[in-house]
Design an enzyme around this catalytic site. Structure first.
Site, PDB file in Angstrom:
ATOM      1  CG  HIS A  57      -1.664  -1.263   1.387  1.00 26.29           C
ATOM      2  ND1 HIS A  57      -2.059  -1.754   2.580  1.00 26.29           N
ATOM      3  CD2 HIS A  57      -2.083  -2.134   0.458  1.00 26.29           C
ATOM      4  CE1 HIS A  57      -2.700  -2.890   2.401  1.00 26.29           C
ATOM      5  NE2 HIS A  57      -2.718  -3.140   1.124  1.00 26.29           N
TER       6      HIS A  57
ATOM      7  NE  ARG B  57      -7.633  -1.476 -10.616  1.00 21.44           N
ATOM      8  CZ  ARG B  57      -6.353  -1.754 -10.418  1.00 21.44           C
ATOM      9  NH1 ARG B  57      -5.652  -2.325 -11.370  1.00 21.44           N
ATOM     10  NH2 ARG B  57      -5.771  -1.436  -9.291  1.00 21.44           N
TER      11      ARG B  57
ATOM     12  CD  GLU C 188      -5.009  -6.687 -14.014  1.00 26.83           C
ATOM     13  OE1 GLU C 188      -4.071  -6.171 -13.402  1.00 26.83           O
ATOM     14  OE2 GLU C 188      -6.154  -6.795 -13.556  1.00 26.83           O
TER      15      GLU C 188
ATOM     16  CG  ASN D  25       2.147  -3.043 -13.065  1.00 33.41           C
ATOM     17  OD1 ASN D  25       3.013  -2.724 -13.880  1.00 33.41           O
ATOM     18  ND2 ASN D  25       1.416  -2.156 -12.408  1.00 33.41           N
ATOM     19  CG  ASP D  26      -1.551  -8.208 -11.595  1.00 35.89           C
ATOM     20  OD1 ASP D  26      -0.862  -8.856 -10.796  1.00 35.89           O
ATOM     21  OD2 ASP D  26      -2.365  -7.339 -11.243  1.00 35.89           O
TER      22      ASP D  26
ATOM     23  NE  ARG E 247       2.273  -6.158  -9.142  1.00 42.66           N
ATOM     24  CZ  ARG E 247       1.162  -5.501  -9.444  1.00 42.66           C
ATOM     25  NH1 ARG E 247       0.174  -6.113 -10.076  1.00 42.66           N
ATOM     26  NH2 ARG E 247       1.040  -4.234  -9.155  1.00 42.66           N
TER      27      ARG E 247
ATOM     28  CB  CYS F 282      -2.977   1.081 -17.475  1.00 42.88           C
ATOM     29  SG  CYS F 282      -3.756  -0.398 -16.823  1.00 42.88           S
TER      30      CYS F 282
HETATM   31  C1  PEP Z   1      -1.406  -3.884 -13.552  1.00 40.07           C
HETATM   32  O1  PEP Z   1      -1.489  -5.005 -13.054  1.00 40.07           O
HETATM   33  O2  PEP Z   1      -0.662  -3.597 -14.499  1.00 40.07           O
HETATM   34  C2  PEP Z   1      -2.180  -2.768 -12.998  1.00 40.07           C
HETATM   35  C3  PEP Z   1      -2.186  -1.591 -13.584  1.00 40.07           C
HETATM   36  O3  PEP Z   1      -2.844  -2.992 -11.849  1.00 40.07           O
HETATM   37  P1  PEP Z   1      -2.172  -3.001 -10.398  1.00 40.07           P
HETATM   38  O4  PEP Z   1      -0.754  -2.555 -10.554  1.00 40.07           O
HETATM   39  O5  PEP Z   1      -2.993  -2.089  -9.573  1.00 40.07           O
HETATM   40  O6  PEP Z   1      -2.298  -4.436 -10.048  1.00 40.07           O
HETATM   41 MG    MG Z   2      -3.150  -5.507 -11.751  1.00 39.60          MG
END
Ligand code: PEP
Ligand code: MG
Length: 747
Positions: free
Chosen positions: A364, A507, A606, A629-630, A640, A677
């Site tokens: 967080h 989201r 994702e 990211n995911d 990650r 994103c």
């Molecule tokens: C992602 O997974 O790329 C994403 C933007 O979501 P978060 O980083 O909040 O999991």
């Molecule tokens: Mg994500």
């Protein structure tokens, strides 16, 4: 322990205090102390070894060994018996030292004639400061009483070291908390910042480790423990409704606060001559040392609870509350062991940077740091024991480095880097109203990621064309209970108002995995990242998601609304989530609330599975946003948040780019809008390659928009694509090297 030994111990500490009161400084003080201990314990040798640097111990004073060895004899951590005590933090007590495994004889000290050896660590709050040793010719094991007495003395020495008692004339040791220190951690959020330390938990200093009147000290201890018990009971009664985890922690507190053995040990320490606060700190130090050793996570957590409780007790005893009267510097860099999102948000936007000893990229704290666009360094060693409030500090979030009390060279190098970045920011500001259009005429939409209302002011100055990802979980994470629909609607309305008609992609709640709501009942999952999270929670327990959808519809109040569902792994999940939104629209309509003028419903891609979903899935989506990211972690099967593997794979890997190409192609076939994103969209070279593969929309942190736009405007994406194709044909693993080579040829 007999009364006589207690009296002996108190006498020794009393004399120790006299030595400290004499005006002698530094070396002379240490010399008197070793003499005093050797004499009181009727042993021939007493030596003090202190750390020179993190890995080297130095003989700093001795009674009995060759005086010429002082400041000459050095050993590395783990070397010989002394090094072993330092390394393990465990006492060594042997009648026949030379026969001990690992014994190393230091010829210059003349210690070969001494047989028995007792070494205890000198440490303060788990920080290793040195080793205190007594030796004698006769083969004898030291009694428990003697061991205990030496431990108490070591505790006092540790406190004195902290207070700088051995610094100065003769330079027994370097001043503490004065020298430059470098901490190598990991990147939680990029960026650089300079400022002054603000400790989240101020250090408690114990200025009076020795006390004359044990009865009075015991009374002080009991009173403080009583106050502590009451405050824990109070917390428990307030937490009556709170979730089980929270209560478990408090129950553990209560258990310790009533623990006889904990109290008994502290009483014994006091009987030996320590003050109440020194006794608390001695036990705390021992618990911290244990904490580093126990492999069992549950036990470690309980020791952490004890640590926390000791801190509270120390604050009660010293009167040094969390408010120490220190004033927060104007350019605060927050230094903490760890911090929750609620506490972090309370500091507000004044923070210039954050340095944590723990933490993770997906924590967080990292989410908040990202939202605030301030650097965050995680895993920064033991910085909380080294840093003092107000210390000069420089944080390099790009490299994961922290310079504490930096010297002039570091300062000027750092400021150069800072100036270069500021200079570049100025250039980027000039590009603000220009489009991100490549030399070959391809237009890329650049939007920003946000998660707080406070992010919205960045929309205009960054030149973002909208908000491509609004992470709604922060509003949930910082509260003690589920926010009400009205509250949420008000927040979302203000977000839309601040965006002044620009598109905001909301989201829905993405919790689970690393993001745990304080009030959500949590079942232990073997692998939370692959567990019950995001849309899976939303569909199984739709109450909160539906409430959130209602809040969004009401916030839109007749304006366009864009909603996206996170972590969709198959068509059916999207269909069901979308249906919830359609139902809510019907319901709101029936209630007479105005409907949004347009509703766009999208999915985050994702998980690799979604790239192979039926064509109908893509047709039913208004847009797809690639959550890189995911997606990256599942594509490469590399967590990650795991520092060991998270940087191992590159999104410029041909396989990943080919996968993106596949997704883009599927979206093109069905004319579904697609954007990216994840964090990598904010890195100029990566962003350029994504655009070369065909992505025409990227969402990133606001500070990245300038650098990404600047590069996109300088290049011909067709040429970049040709470089990628060539690398793919040649069987390269990654396009990073050929792309960088090619970029160097560009003006
Ligand atoms: C992602 O997974 O790329 C994403 C933007 O979501 P978060 O980083 O909040 O999991
Ligand atoms: Mg994500």
């Amino acid at each position: 322990m007999t009364e006589a030994t207690e009296t002996e111990s108190r006498k020794l500490l009393g004399r120790l205090r006299e030595v400290m009161a004499e005006s002698n400084a530094g070396q002379a003080r240490l010399d008197s102390i070793v003499k005093l201990i050797a004499h009181s314990m009727e042993t021939e040798v007493c030596s003090i070894y202190l750390f020179r640097d993190a890995d080297t111990l130095e003989l700093c004073a001795t009674e009995g060994l060759n005086p010429e060895a002082v400041h000459v004899t050095r050993m590395r951590m783990g070397e010989g018996l002394v090094g072993k005590v330092a390394k393990t933090g465990r006492i060594a007590n042997t009648a026949d030292a030379p026969s001990e495994p690992g014994f190393r004889f230091m010829p210059e000290t003349g210690e070969e004639i001494y047989s028995s050896f007792l070494g205890v660590p000198i440490r303060r709050l788990g920080e290793k400061l040195g080793v205190l040793v007594v030796q004698s010719k006769t083969k004898r094991g030291y009694s428990d009483d003697e061991v205990y007495a030496l431990e108490v003395v070591a505790m006092v020495l540790a406190e004195m070291t902290e207070l700088g008692a051995f610094v100065g004339e003769g330079a027994a040791m370097a001043a503490r908390h004065k020298n430059p220190a470098l901490f190598r951690g990991g990147t939680g959020q990029e960026g650089v910042a300079e400022g002054h330390v603000w400790l989240h938990e101020p250090r408690v200093t114990v200025t009076n480790p020795i006390a004359e009147d044990p009865d009075a000290e015991k009374r002080r201890l009991f009173e403080a423990v009583e106050a502590l018990r009451l405050s824990v009971d109070d917390m428990l009664s307030q937490a009556e409704m709170a979730d089980k985890d929270h209560r478990d922690v408090l129950e553990a507190y209560r258990m310790f606060a009533n623990s006889r053995s904990w109290l008994r040990r502290m009483e014994e320490d006091i009987s030996r001559g320590l003050s109440a606060e020194a006794a608390v700190e001695k036990e705390q130090s021992a618990a911290r040392a244990r904490m580093e050793e126990v492999p069992d996570a549950y036990l470690r957590e309980r020791l952490a609870d004890l640590d926390d409780l000791s801190n509270r007790l120390l604050r009660i005893l010293t009167g040094q509350g969390s408010d120490t009267g220190a004033e927060m510097p104007e350019d605060p860099i927050l230094v903490a062991r760890s911090i929750g999102p609620g506490e972090l948000l309370e500091y507000g936007r004044k923070l210039k940077g954050i340095v944590l000893e723990q933490g993770s990229v997906g924590s967080h704290a990292a989410i908040v740091a990202r939202a605030w666009a301030i650097p965050l360094v995680i895993h920064a060693g033991k910085i909380t024991t080294e840093a003092l409030n107000g210390d000069h500090i420089m944080v390099d979030g790009d490299q994961g480095l922290v310079h504490l009390r930096p010297d002039d060279n570091v300062v000027s190098a750092f400021r150069d880097k800072f100036a270069m970045q500021a200079e570049a920011q100025k250039r980027y500001a000039d590009l603000r109203d220009k489009p991100a259009e490549s030399r070959c005429g391809k237009r890329v939409e650049l939007t920003m990621n946000a998660g707080l209302l406070a992010d919205l002011p960045s929309l205009e100055p960054s030149g973002a064309e909208g908000v491509g990802l609004f992470r709604t979980e922060l509003q949930f994470l910082v509260r003690a209970s589920v926010p009400k629909r009205g509250e949420l609607a008000a927040v979302y309305k203000r977000v839309m108002d601040s965006a002044k008609g620009k598109r905001v992609v909301f989201r829905t709640l993405d919790i689970g995995s690393d993001k745990v709501l304080p009030y959500m009942k949590r079942e232990e999952e073997p692998n939370p990242a692959l567990g019950w999270r995001a849309i899976r929670v939303g569909l199984d327990k739709p109450g909160v998601m539906r409430m959130q959808l209602q809040a969004l519809i009401r916030a839109a109040d007749g304006r366009p609304l864009t909603v996206m569902f996170p972590f969709v792994a198959q068509f059916e999940e999207f269909r069901a989530a979308r249906q919830h939104l359609l139902d809510e629209l019907d319901r709101e309509n029936a209630l007479g609330h105005p409907l949004p003028s347009i509703v766009e419903i999208g999915a985050m891609l994702e998980t690799p599975s979604l790239a192979f979903a039926p064509r109908q899935f893509f047709e039913s989506c208004d847009f797809i946003s690639i959550g890189g990211n995911d997606l990256k972690q599942f594509f490469f099967a590399a967590d990650r948040e795991n520092e060991r593997v998270r940087r191992r794979y590159d999104v410029l890997n041909i396989s990943f780019l080919s996968f993106l190409e596949h997704i883009i192609q599927r979206c093109d076939e069905t004319q579904t809008r697609v954007s990216y994103c994840g964090e990598d969209a904010g890195r100029p070279v990566e962003a350029m390659c994504f655009a070369a593969m065909g992505l025409r929309s990227l969402s990133m942190r606001p500070a990245s928009i300038g650098p990404v736009k600047s590069l996109l405007r300088r290049v011909n994406l067709d040429e970049a694509r040709a470089v990628i194709e060539e690398a793919r044909a040649a069987g390269a693993q990654s396009v990073r090297v050929p792309i960088m080579d090619w970029l160097r040829t560009q003006r």
